[in-house]
Motif scaffolding. Structure first.
Motif, PDB file in Angstrom:
ATOM      1  N   ARG A  39      36.008 113.055  50.004  1.00 41.41           N
ATOM      2  CA  ARG A  39      34.996 112.018  50.209  1.00 41.41           C
ATOM      3  C   ARG A  39      35.047 110.963  49.116  1.00 41.41           C
ATOM      4  O   ARG A  39      34.919 109.773  49.394  1.00 41.41           O
ATOM      5  CB  ARG A  39      33.588 112.641  50.224  1.00 41.41           C
ATOM      6  CG  ARG A  39      33.275 113.470  51.442  1.00 41.41           C
ATOM      7  CD  ARG A  39      31.874 114.058  51.347  1.00 41.41           C
ATOM      8  NE  ARG A  39      31.728 114.944  50.181  1.00 41.41           N
ATOM      9  CZ  ARG A  39      30.603 115.569  49.863  1.00 41.41           C
ATOM     10  NH1 ARG A  39      29.528 115.397  50.598  1.00 41.41           N
ATOM     11  NH2 ARG A  39      30.556 116.369  48.811  1.00 41.41           N
ATOM     12  N   ASP A  64      34.917 112.880  55.151  1.00 40.72           N
ATOM     13  CA  ASP A  64      33.655 113.605  55.020  1.00 40.72           C
ATOM     14  C   ASP A  64      33.564 114.515  56.231  1.00 40.72           C
ATOM     15  O   ASP A  64      33.364 114.039  57.359  1.00 40.72           O
ATOM     16  CB  ASP A  64      32.487 112.619  54.974  1.00 40.72           C
ATOM     17  CG  ASP A  64      31.129 113.304  54.900  1.00 40.72           C
ATOM     18  OD1 ASP A  64      31.068 114.552  55.022  1.00 40.72           O
ATOM     19  OD2 ASP A  64      30.117 112.595  54.755  1.00 40.72           O
ATOM     20  N   THR A  66      31.410 116.321  57.384  1.00 37.68           N
ATOM     21  CA  THR A  66      30.119 116.383  58.074  1.00 37.68           C
ATOM     22  C   THR A  66      29.876 115.165  58.958  1.00 37.68           C
ATOM     23  O   THR A  66      28.830 115.067  59.599  1.00 37.68           O
ATOM     24  CB  THR A  66      28.951 116.499  57.081  1.00 37.68           C
ATOM     25  OG1 THR A  66      28.825 115.278  56.336  1.00 37.68           O
ATOM     26  CG2 THR A  66      29.164 117.661  56.122  1.00 37.68           C
ATOM     27  N   CYS A  67      30.830 114.248  59.011  1.00 38.73           N
ATOM     28  CA  CYS A  67      30.644 112.980  59.725  1.00 38.73           C
ATOM     29  C   CYS A  67      31.708 112.813  60.802  1.00 38.73           C
ATOM     30  O   CYS A  67      32.901 112.756  60.495  1.00 38.73           O
ATOM     31  CB  CYS A  67      30.711 111.822  58.726  1.00 38.73           C
ATOM     32  SG  CYS A  67      30.677 110.183  59.486  1.00 38.73           S
ATOM     33  N   ASP A  69      32.529 110.211  62.642  1.00 39.23           N
ATOM     34  CA  ASP A  69      33.312 108.982  62.519  1.00 39.23           C
ATOM     35  C   ASP A  69      34.348 109.099  61.408  1.00 39.23           C
ATOM     36  O   ASP A  69      35.486 108.624  61.552  1.00 39.23           O
ATOM     37  CB  ASP A  69      32.392 107.786  62.248  1.00 39.23           C
ATOM     38  CG  ASP A  69      31.539 107.414  63.463  1.00 39.23           C
ATOM     39  OD1 ASP A  69      31.865 107.864  64.580  1.00 39.23           O
ATOM     40  OD2 ASP A  69      30.549 106.682  63.286  1.00 39.23           O
ATOM     41  N   SER A  70      33.970 109.722  60.302  1.00 45.05           N
ATOM     42  CA  SER A  70      34.900 109.897  59.193  1.00 45.05           C
ATOM     43  C   SER A  70      36.079 110.777  59.602  1.00 45.05           C
ATOM     44  O   SER A  70      37.234 110.481  59.275  1.00 45.05           O
ATOM     45  CB  SER A  70      34.172 110.506  57.991  1.00 45.05           C
ATOM     46  OG  SER A  70      35.089 110.778  56.943  1.00 45.05           O
TER      47      SER A  70
END
Length: 241
Positions: A39, A64, A66-67, A69-70
């Motif tokens: 991250r 990331d 947890t995302c 889109d990432s």
């Protein structure tokens, strides 16, 4: 980056420090180009430079876990840079809060549990499913999930941590489910326990070095095509579920 497409590529999540960085160094030394998933921009680039200074091919991937889109953007970066993925090491993980009885089952902080699961379990699903199309392009793709014997229902090791330990139990079960689903493919999936390693995760108060902790992950990442599937391993062999 044409040279990257001629070599095997490994994505290591949480690769900017600790066991993740040691896994990245180990795979880099074995000829992999390492996609450093992290991250923090500065730490990620520092890790890339350290790998390159050691003679490894490496590039950074903003990630990331947890995302959504990432994770999607990370898959696009790897596709653009390498064209495929040969190894995925799901290393990123958190221990969660331990203050004020946050992981005592009798006073459990459910928001804390959700936070741990979002990284340690849901994050692995996000990343794995996003990378599977790229893994399917490789000749001998491997997925390694970094677990812990604290998640072993048989061993029940370590302190009582009612968010962290169950997250690793669930990760072990997910590993088995992925292995079953991918049984008729060339994708080999396993979980491993690095042991009690001196990192910031343990306050650097542990007997094993990151390099020792990384060894089993590197072994599973480089298994032969007839290697074990859907297992849970440490340096000594099979870890009981």
């Amino acid at each position: 980056m044409d040279g990257v497409k001629d070599t095997k590529t490994a994505l290591v999540t949480g690769a900017n420090k600790g066991i993740g960085l040691a896994i990245a160094h180990g795979l880099g030394a074995r000829g992999f180009t390492v996609a450093v998933g992290a991250r923090d921009d500065a730490r990620r680039e520092e890790a890339v430079e350290r790998l390159r200074a050691a003679g490894a091919g490496a590039f950074g991937v903003a990630l990331d876990v947890t995302c959504d889109d990432s994770v999607a953007a990370a898959a696009a970066t790897i596709e653009r840079t390498a064209g495929r993925l040969d190894v995925l090491v799901n290393n990123a993980g958190i221990s969660g809060r331990t203050d004020q009885g946050a992981q005592d089952p009798t006073t459990l902080d459910l928001d804390g549990v959700r936070t741990v699961l979002d990284t340690n379990v849901f994050g692995v699903v996000r990343v794995t499913n996003a990378m599977l199309p790229l893994l399917s392009r490789a000749s001998s793709p491997r997925i390694v999930n970094m677990s812990s014997n604290m998640g072993s229902l048989t061993l029940q090791t370590g302190p009582i941590m009612a968010a962290y330990a169950p997250s690793k139990t669930m990760l072990n079960s997910l590993t088995a489910q992925y292995a079953r689903r991918l049984a008729d493919t060339n994708v080999i999936v396993n979980a491993c326990c690095p042991g009690y390693v001196a990192t910031d995760f343990t306050g650097f108060n542990a007997p094993r070095t990151p390099e020792q902790g990384a060894a089993i992950a590197i072994r599973l990442a480089t298994l032969p095509d007839d290697g074990p599937r859907g297992g849970f391993f440490d340096d000594d062999g099979t870890v009981p579920w």
